[in-house]
Design a protein around this motif. Structure first.
Motif, mmCIF file in Angstrom:
data_model
loop_
_atom_site.group_PDB
_atom_site.id
_atom_site.type_symbol
_atom_site.label_atom_id
_atom_site.label_comp_id
_atom_site.label_asym_id
_atom_site.label_seq_id
_atom_site.Cartn_x
_atom_site.Cartn_y
_atom_site.Cartn_z
ATOM 1 N N SER A 106 0.752 -1.286 0.045
ATOM 2 C CA SER A 106 -0.159 -0.100 -0.165
ATOM 3 C C SER A 106 0.733 1.027 0.018
ATOM 4 C CB SER A 106 -0.992 -0.056 1.341
ATOM 5 O OG SER A 106 -0.232 0.065 2.420
ATOM 6 N N ALA A 107 2.384 1.258 -0.151
ATOM 7 C CA ALA A 107 3.102 2.422 -0.170
ATOM 8 C C ALA A 107 3.050 3.145 -1.526
ATOM 9 C CB ALA A 107 4.509 1.827 0.304
ATOM 10 N N VAL A 108 3.356 4.292 -1.364
ATOM 11 C CA VAL A 108 3.349 4.981 -2.594
ATOM 12 C C VAL A 108 4.354 4.368 -3.435
ATOM 13 C CG1 VAL A 108 2.306 7.153 -1.452
ATOM 14 C CG2 VAL A 108 4.921 6.739 -1.761
ATOM 15 N N GLY A 109 4.319 4.743 -4.779
ATOM 16 C CA GLY A 109 5.271 4.450 -5.813
ATOM 17 C C GLY A 109 6.698 5.203 -5.545
ATOM 18 N N GLU A 110 7.568 4.815 -6.379
ATOM 19 C CA GLU A 110 8.914 5.649 -6.254
ATOM 20 C C GLU A 110 8.770 6.706 -7.194
ATOM 21 O OE1 GLU A 110 12.240 3.718 -7.574
ATOM 22 O OE2 GLU A 110 11.949 1.651 -7.134
ATOM 23 N N GLN A 111 7.862 7.051 -7.944
ATOM 24 C CA GLN A 111 7.879 8.360 -8.745
ATOM 25 C C GLN A 111 6.815 9.419 -7.684
ATOM 26 O OE1 GLN A 111 5.525 7.046 -12.168
ATOM 27 N NE2 GLN A 111 6.933 7.921 -13.461
ATOM 28 N N LYS A 112 5.893 8.874 -7.012
ATOM 29 C CA LYS A 112 5.283 9.772 -5.983
ATOM 30 C C LYS A 112 6.537 10.157 -4.959
ATOM 31 C CE LYS A 112 1.251 10.792 -3.631
ATOM 32 N NZ LYS A 112 -0.257 10.340 -3.359
ATOM 33 N N GLU A 113 7.144 9.113 -4.376
ATOM 34 C CA GLU A 113 7.932 8.980 -3.226
ATOM 35 C C GLU A 113 9.079 10.133 -3.624
ATOM 36 O OE1 GLU A 113 9.847 7.832 0.476
ATOM 37 O OE2 GLU A 113 8.188 7.027 -0.439
ATOM 38 N N ALA A 114 9.707 10.006 -4.691
ATOM 39 C CA ALA A 114 10.619 11.061 -5.372
ATOM 40 C C ALA A 114 10.060 12.448 -5.349
ATOM 41 C CB ALA A 114 11.042 10.628 -6.760
ATOM 42 N N ARG A 115 8.810 12.627 -5.693
ATOM 43 C CA ARG A 115 8.163 13.925 -5.601
ATOM 44 C C ARG A 115 8.083 14.453 -4.293
ATOM 45 N NH1 ARG A 115 3.837 11.694 -8.590
ATOM 46 N NH2 ARG A 115 4.664 11.280 -10.697
ATOM 47 N N LEU A 116 7.749 13.541 -3.310
ATOM 48 C CA LEU A 116 7.500 14.019 -1.784
ATOM 49 C C LEU A 116 8.994 14.355 -1.237
ATOM 50 C CD1 LEU A 116 5.177 11.133 -0.495
ATOM 51 C CD2 LEU A 116 4.556 13.716 -0.865
ATOM 52 N N TRP A 117 10.094 13.566 -1.622
ATOM 53 C CA TRP A 117 11.349 14.040 -1.282
ATOM 54 C C TRP A 117 12.084 15.231 -1.961
ATOM 55 C CZ3 TRP A 117 15.283 12.353 1.801
ATOM 56 C CH2 TRP A 117 15.148 11.283 2.305
ATOM 57 N N LEU A 118 11.322 15.792 -3.303
ATOM 58 C CA LEU A 118 11.784 17.047 -3.876
ATOM 59 C C LEU A 118 11.118 18.004 -3.167
ATOM 60 C CD1 LEU A 118 11.806 15.719 -7.495
ATOM 61 C CD2 LEU A 118 13.795 16.702 -6.284
ATOM 62 N N ASP A 119 9.788 17.812 -2.823
ATOM 63 C CA ASP A 119 8.930 18.749 -2.103
ATOM 64 C C ASP A 119 9.778 19.292 -0.710
ATOM 65 O OD1 ASP A 119 7.263 18.984 -4.247
ATOM 66 O OD2 ASP A 119 5.577 17.871 -3.123
ATOM 67 N N ARG A 120 10.271 18.166 -0.201
ATOM 68 C CA ARG A 120 10.833 18.437 1.191
ATOM 69 C C ARG A 120 12.240 19.076 1.098
ATOM 70 N NH1 ARG A 120 12.984 13.189 4.191
ATOM 71 N NH2 ARG A 120 14.854 14.220 5.042
ATOM 72 N N LEU A 121 12.940 18.846 -0.028
ATOM 73 C CA LEU A 121 14.090 19.315 -0.252
ATOM 74 C C LEU A 121 14.329 20.646 -0.632
ATOM 75 C CD1 LEU A 121 16.069 16.256 -1.628
ATOM 76 C CD2 LEU A 121 16.510 17.138 0.681
ATOM 77 N N LYS A 122 13.273 20.789 -1.455
ATOM 78 C CA LYS A 122 13.132 22.271 -2.030
ATOM 79 C C LYS A 122 12.538 23.322 -1.205
ATOM 80 C CE LYS A 122 13.879 20.788 -6.801
ATOM 81 N NZ LYS A 122 13.290 20.826 -8.044
ATOM 82 N N ALA A 123 11.864 22.829 -0.045
ATOM 83 C CA ALA A 123 11.166 23.791 0.884
ATOM 84 C C ALA A 123 12.117 24.459 1.423
ATOM 85 C CB ALA A 123 10.061 23.005 1.783
#
Length: 111
Positions: free
Chosen positions: A94-111
């Motif tokens: 049920s975990a998010v896929g790699e693409q969505k996980e990458a977007r979440l990480w990008l949002d976190r790093l660019k915040a």
């Protein structure tokens, strides 16, 4: 050269290496968010793993160098490296896929 000067130079090198680490990770995350898989090590496909291996190796090497520098400077461990490698590997169905996980990480790093 006096010890404070060596430590100041080491700290500057650490900062530069952490900047390089962050840039390498962001580039890999952007590629993953665009559709390339393997960064989060959730596939058994050898070709996918081989394609991402140079990036993982570079991050591992930089992370080790940063850890050694931080240890010498009596600083806390490099949280970005620790957190990223903790996020890699098998997850529940049920975990998010790699693409969505990458977007979440990008949002976190660019915040």
């Amino acid at each position: 050269m006096a010890k404070p000067d060596r430590l100041a130079r080491l700290d500057a090198q650490r900062e530069d290496l952490e900047t390089d680490y962050r840039a390498t990770l962001i580039a890999a995350l952007e590629k993953t968010a665009a559709g390339s898989l393997g960064l989060f090590n959730r596939t058994t496909d050898r070709r996918v793993r081989a394609a991402i291996a140079p990036t993982i190796d570079a991050l591992t090497e930089m992370g080790g160098d940063i850890a050694a520098m931080r240890d010498r400077l009596m600083m806390e461990p490099f949280a970005l490296h620790r957190d990223f490698f903790a996020a890699r590997g098998p997850v529940s169905a049920s975990a998010v896929g790699e693409q969505k996980e990458a977007r979440l990480w990008l949002d976190r790093l660019k915040a």
